[in-house]
Design a protein around this motif. Structure first.
Motif, PDB file in Angstrom:
ATOM      1  N   ARG A 264       6.792  -0.587  12.486  1.00  0.00           N
ATOM      2  CA  ARG A 264       5.335  -0.406  12.581  1.00  0.00           C
ATOM      3  C   ARG A 264       4.649  -1.011  11.354  1.00  0.00           C
ATOM      4  O   ARG A 264       3.614  -1.682  11.469  1.00  0.00           O
ATOM      5  CB  ARG A 264       5.011   1.084  12.707  1.00  0.00           C
ATOM      6  N   ILE A 265       5.199  -0.777  10.179  1.00  0.00           N
ATOM      7  CA  ILE A 265       4.610  -1.327   8.952  1.00  0.00           C
ATOM      8  C   ILE A 265       4.626  -2.854   8.986  1.00  0.00           C
ATOM      9  O   ILE A 265       3.651  -3.509   8.594  1.00  0.00           O
ATOM     10  CB  ILE A 265       5.357  -0.785   7.715  1.00  0.00           C
ATOM     11  N   LYS A 266       5.709  -3.418   9.469  1.00  0.00           N
ATOM     12  CA  LYS A 266       5.797  -4.875   9.605  1.00  0.00           C
ATOM     13  C   LYS A 266       4.729  -5.391  10.565  1.00  0.00           C
ATOM     14  O   LYS A 266       4.095  -6.434  10.316  1.00  0.00           O
ATOM     15  CB  LYS A 266       7.186  -5.266  10.097  1.00  0.00           C
ATOM     16  N   LYS A 267       4.484  -4.659  11.643  1.00  0.00           N
ATOM     17  CA  LYS A 267       3.490  -5.074  12.637  1.00  0.00           C
ATOM     18  C   LYS A 267       2.076  -5.024  12.053  1.00  0.00           C
ATOM     19  O   LYS A 267       1.251  -5.907  12.313  1.00  0.00           O
ATOM     20  CB  LYS A 267       3.588  -4.166  13.865  1.00  0.00           C
TER      21      LYS A 267
ATOM     22  N   PHE B 101      -2.697  -7.902   9.751  1.00  0.00           N
ATOM     23  CA  PHE B 101      -3.607  -8.173   8.638  1.00  0.00           C
ATOM     24  C   PHE B 101      -3.555  -9.636   8.185  1.00  0.00           C
ATOM     25  O   PHE B 101      -4.568 -10.191   7.762  1.00  0.00           O
ATOM     26  CB  PHE B 101      -3.274  -7.264   7.456  1.00  0.00           C
ATOM     27  N   LEU B 102      -2.388 -10.250   8.272  1.00  0.00           N
ATOM     28  CA  LEU B 102      -2.253 -11.618   7.779  1.00  0.00           C
ATOM     29  C   LEU B 102      -2.379 -12.664   8.892  1.00  0.00           C
ATOM     30  O   LEU B 102      -2.203 -13.858   8.633  1.00  0.00           O
ATOM     31  CB  LEU B 102      -0.914 -11.781   7.048  1.00  0.00           C
ATOM     32  N   SER B 103      -2.700 -12.219  10.105  1.00  0.00           N
ATOM     33  CA  SER B 103      -2.903 -13.149  11.214  1.00  0.00           C
ATOM     34  C   SER B 103      -4.365 -13.552  11.301  1.00  0.00           C
ATOM     35  O   SER B 103      -5.237 -12.976  10.632  1.00  0.00           O
ATOM     36  CB  SER B 103      -2.474 -12.499  12.532  1.00  0.00           C
ATOM     37  N   ASN B 104      -4.649 -14.542  12.153  1.00  0.00           N
ATOM     38  CA  ASN B 104      -6.049 -14.838  12.467  1.00  0.00           C
ATOM     39  C   ASN B 104      -6.602 -13.722  13.339  1.00  0.00           C
ATOM     40  O   ASN B 104      -5.852 -12.863  13.822  1.00  0.00           O
ATOM     41  CB  ASN B 104      -6.174 -16.208  13.154  1.00  0.00           C
ATOM     42  N   GLU B 105      -7.894 -13.703  13.569  1.00  0.00           N
ATOM     43  CA  GLU B 105      -8.516 -12.566  14.255  1.00  0.00           C
ATOM     44  C   GLU B 105      -8.021 -12.404  15.689  1.00  0.00           C
ATOM     45  O   GLU B 105      -7.883 -11.272  16.177  1.00  0.00           O
ATOM     46  CB  GLU B 105     -10.042 -12.703  14.222  1.00  0.00           C
TER      47      GLU B 105
ATOM     48  N   ARG C 234       5.879 -10.559   2.394  1.00  0.00           N
ATOM     49  CA  ARG C 234       7.336 -10.398   2.239  1.00  0.00           C
ATOM     50  C   ARG C 234       7.905  -9.531   3.351  1.00  0.00           C
ATOM     51  O   ARG C 234       8.948  -9.856   3.937  1.00  0.00           O
ATOM     52  CB  ARG C 234       7.636  -9.761   0.876  1.00  0.00           C
ATOM     53  N   ILE C 235       7.233  -8.417   3.639  1.00  0.00           N
ATOM     54  CA  ILE C 235       7.715  -7.491   4.660  1.00  0.00           C
ATOM     55  C   ILE C 235       7.661  -8.124   6.046  1.00  0.00           C
ATOM     56  O   ILE C 235       8.559  -7.932   6.877  1.00  0.00           O
ATOM     57  CB  ILE C 235       6.891  -6.181   4.626  1.00  0.00           C
ATOM     58  N   ALA C 236       6.604  -8.902   6.315  1.00  0.00           N
ATOM     59  CA  ALA C 236       6.441  -9.549   7.618  1.00  0.00           C
ATOM     60  C   ALA C 236       7.286 -10.809   7.754  1.00  0.00           C
ATOM     61  O   ALA C 236       7.317 -11.426   8.831  1.00  0.00           O
ATOM     62  CB  ALA C 236       4.967  -9.881   7.849  1.00  0.00           C
ATOM     63  N   GLY C 237       7.958 -11.228   6.686  1.00  0.00           N
ATOM     64  CA  GLY C 237       8.781 -12.422   6.729  1.00  0.00           C
ATOM     65  C   GLY C 237       7.980 -13.708   6.692  1.00  0.00           C
ATOM     66  O   GLY C 237       8.407 -14.738   7.228  1.00  0.00           O
ATOM     67  N   LEU C 238       6.814 -13.667   6.042  1.00  0.00           N
ATOM     68  CA  LEU C 238       5.932 -14.830   5.966  1.00  0.00           C
ATOM     69  C   LEU C 238       6.015 -15.472   4.580  1.00  0.00           C
ATOM     70  O   LEU C 238       6.542 -14.874   3.636  1.00  0.00           O
ATOM     71  CB  LEU C 238       4.489 -14.409   6.266  1.00  0.00           C
ATOM     72  N   ASN C 239       5.445 -16.660   4.466  1.00  0.00           N
ATOM     73  CA  ASN C 239       5.439 -17.391   3.198  1.00  0.00           C
ATOM     74  C   ASN C 239       4.230 -16.962   2.368  1.00  0.00           C
ATOM     75  O   ASN C 239       3.085 -17.158   2.776  1.00  0.00           O
ATOM     76  CB  ASN C 239       5.399 -18.901   3.466  1.00  0.00           C
TER      77      ASN C 239
END
Length: 674
Positions: free
Chosen positions: A543-546, A551-555, A600-605
């Motif tokens: 859930r935290i990853k989601k 939050f870090l995605s586009n709208e 980091r948690i979401a596996g993004l750069n």
């Protein structure tokens, strides 16, 4: 005849003087330890005296919410409570995911205070309780020190524990969390354990076990004490110091603790059958085998007994492992044992108190007690009593675990203060004795080259070394509660979070579901009384990853993810400098700086979102994906023109309506327009 009368008179006067001298010593002892306890409680009360009866940090508010539930519904209701306001829509089973010790102790404390006629609120009682328990723990450490070395060492240990920051920070008024109760229970168990080592009285190991059970239902740190007892017993066997009293004390202590703890859902599910209890169980088997080898004379009986014990132990472990009932250690415990494991678990690494402390932090917490306690350890080892070896093992192991996680720095506090008190007691006793001997006889001991001057110098140097630890309490005790400063590392009041939480409580609909980063979950459910997607228990990493991905995605993508989770509103937080309008301290102190860990948690750069500006020495939202990032649009919405002057253009959000902004512009509440 006259001589007999005179002798009787002299004896009577001598006896009277002795009684008076004894009464005076007892009075001075009571006055001194009372003064130390009063000092301990008073300095811990300073945050409440200065800022009001607020709770510190985040987890304390969940403890308060559980306490309120017990006060309103009774303890039986707590064991069947399924909280639907947390981790929406799944909720959480409170007894299966929470420690009972703090809310149970708090509800009892509140009830007693009310019976005594004090008209205080539950929040005020919860804020005061940690300081009271801190004072009682200081008293217990006095008794532990007295068992080890006598009254003098006990008082020194109590004074040191009362004032060092390592023990101060999590026992100040307002820090209503697991440590305040767990540490009290830990000290109580250690006291009775040491008494059990020195006595044949069966009541002491039982009381130690009861205290350990109390710790088990209060704080995850109980796993340390459980394994410390096991490690101590194993080492005593290796050193050839085994005796039946040790078997009796250990078996009763561990047996009572585990039997009671097994009735408590959270501990039994998480630790009862797990790798965390392998050492205590293995030690019990080892002691039993050793006792059979030593005391059973018949060869056949001995072989049958040993084979039976080994077969049951090995078969039990294999069966539990095969059917998946042998629980593995959780991420936080693994990182305490092996700090290098922390880098592979971003969620654990993202929490400041779960990171390894720096040497400067350790020195701030303990000061010169570190080298003093090391010297005290040497002197205790030379003496080599049973209780001495226990304190030595406790000192070494707790020092290691304290250095692997910032939250556990207080774990070593009782051992370091007792070891330090031992050295101080030895040095003061020896040097004062030598000074008095020279003053009365006028002669120095052979090899005592320094004379009175050398002895006095040693006392002055040691006393000066103790000044820093003893006065180190001031900053720790005067630190305001986190909610008062809106999580900023300052002493000024910024009531933005309180404003936002009270506004949500009064203005958001009852069925609102609030999305935020997990840090603020307990505040929102407890103070704002609103349902949340995640909170500080971090029990659902998926859930935290989601949430991080949303939050870090586009709208467009954020709306899809938030709708899947059922969110109706979003709360974001970032601290901006009131004078310049830019990020507080050049880095921010809220969700912008936390977006590093979100990535980091979401596996993004990370560099897709933020970059470091070496010219200004600050982090900025200048990554290629920053302008489209939903979180950044929500944070920088009201300051877009100011940021544009730096060449940073973050568009305003299109599908999120700003419904509340706090007075300093730190906290924003948005309604999601799907």
């Amino acid at each position: 005849m006259y001589i007999k009368v005179l002798n009787k008179s002299i004896l009577g006067i001598t006896l009277t003087e002795r009684l008076r001298s004894k009464a005076l010593r007892i009075s001075l002892k009571v006055i001194t330890i009372t003064a130390i306890i009063v000092l301990a409680v008073w300095i811990r009360m300073l945050p409440v005296i200065r800022y009001g009866p607020y709770l510190s940090e985040y987890d304390t508010y969940y403890q308060y919410r559980m306490t309120q539930y017990i006060v309103d519904n009774g303890i039986q209701a707590w064991f069947t409570w399924y909280d639907k306001m947390s981790w929406y829509p799944n909720g959480r089973s409170v007894p299966d995911t929470s420690y009972l010790g703090v809310p149970l102790t708090g509800s009892i404390f509140y009830t007693i205070i009310r019976i005594l006629g004090f008209n205080i609120t539950l929040m005020e009682a919860c804020a005061l309780m940690p300081a009271i328990l801190g004072g009682l723990t200081v008293l217990i450490v006095y008794f532990i020190g007295r068992e080890i070395d006598g009254d003098g060492a006990g008082m020194i240990a109590a004074l040191l524990l009362a004032t060092i920051p390592a023990f101060m920070q999590r026992t100040t008024a307002g820090f209503y969390d697991n440590e305040c109760v767990g540490f009290f229970a830990m000290a109580l168990s250690i006291l009775f354990w040491i008494k059990a080592l020195k006595s044949d009285n069966i009541i002491y190991p039982i009381l130690s076990g009861l205290s350990l059970a109390y710790m088990n239902i209060s704080w995850g740190g109980s796993i340390y004490l459980l394994n410390l007892y096991a490690a101590y017993v194993a080492i005593m066997v290796i050193l050839g110091k085994y005796n039946r009293k040790l078997l009796k004390s250990y078996s009763l202590t561990i047996g009572v603790a585990m039997m009671i703890s097994a009735q408590y859902p959270y501990f039994s599910r998480k630790y009862m059958i797990s790798y965390a209890t392998i050492l205590p169980i293995a030690t019990t088997l080892m002691l039993t085998i050793g006792d059979i080898l030593k005391n059973v004379k018949d060869k056949n009986t001995r072989i049958i007994g040993l084979a039976g014990i080994l077969a049951v132990g090995i078969a039990g472990a294999i069966i539990l492992e095969r059917i998946g009932m042998l629980s593995t250690l959780t991420g936080r415990i693994l990182t305490v044992i092996n700090p290098f494991q922390r880098e592979t678990i971003p969620l654990v690494e993202s929490v400041a108190e779960h990171q390894a402390p720096t040497w400067s932090q350790i020195y701030y917490q303990y000061g010169l007690l570190i080298p003093i306690s090391a010297a005290g350890l040497y002197y205790l080892w030379k003496r080599g009593g049973e209780a001495d070896i226990f304190i030595i093992i406790g000192g070494l192991t707790s020092a290691y675990f304290s250095s692997t996680m910032a939250r556990l720095m207080m774990l070593a506090a009782p051992f370091i203060t007792i070891l330090s008190a031992h050295l101080i007691d030895v040095v003061y006793t020896q040097n004062i004795g030598r000074i008095m001997e020279v003053r009365t006889s006028g002669r120095r001991r052979r090899g005592d080259r320094g004379g009175i001057g050398g002895n006095i110098l040693i006392l002055i140097v040691l006393s000066a070394a103790l000044i820093i630890p003893v006065i180190g309490w001031r900053e720790a005790a005067a630190t305001p509660q986190q909610i008062i400063t809106s999580s900023l590392p300052v002493s000024n009041e910024y009531l933005d979070w309180i404003e936002a939480l009270l506004w949500m409580r009064e203005n958001l609909p009852n069925d609102a579901v609030v999305a935020s980063w997990w840090d603020y979950g307990y505040w929102i459910t407890t103070i704002a009384n609103k349902t949340t997607l995640a909170d500080n228990s971090t029990m659902d990493e998926g859930r935290i990853k989601k949430i991080a991905q949303a939050f870090l995605s586009n709208e467009t993508e954020a709306l899809r993810l938030l709708k899947e989770m059922g969110a109706t509103h979003v709360v974001v937080f970032e601290a901006f400098d009131p004078n310049t309008g830019f990020l507080f301290g050049g880095r921010g102190w809220g969700d912008f700086v936390k977006s590093y860990w979100m990535a980091r948690i979401a596996g993004l750069n990370v560099t897709d979102y933020m970059t470091y500006n070496s010219q200004y020495g600050v982090y900025l939202p200048t990554g290629p994906k920053a302008p489209q990032t939903t979180l950044y649009r929500l944070i920088f919405n009201t300051r877009s023109e100011l940021w544009a002057s730096w060449g940073i253009r973050i568009p305003k959000p299109e599908h999120f309506e700003l419904v509340f902004q706090s007075s300093h512009g730190f906290v924003f509440v948005y309604k999601i327009n799907y």
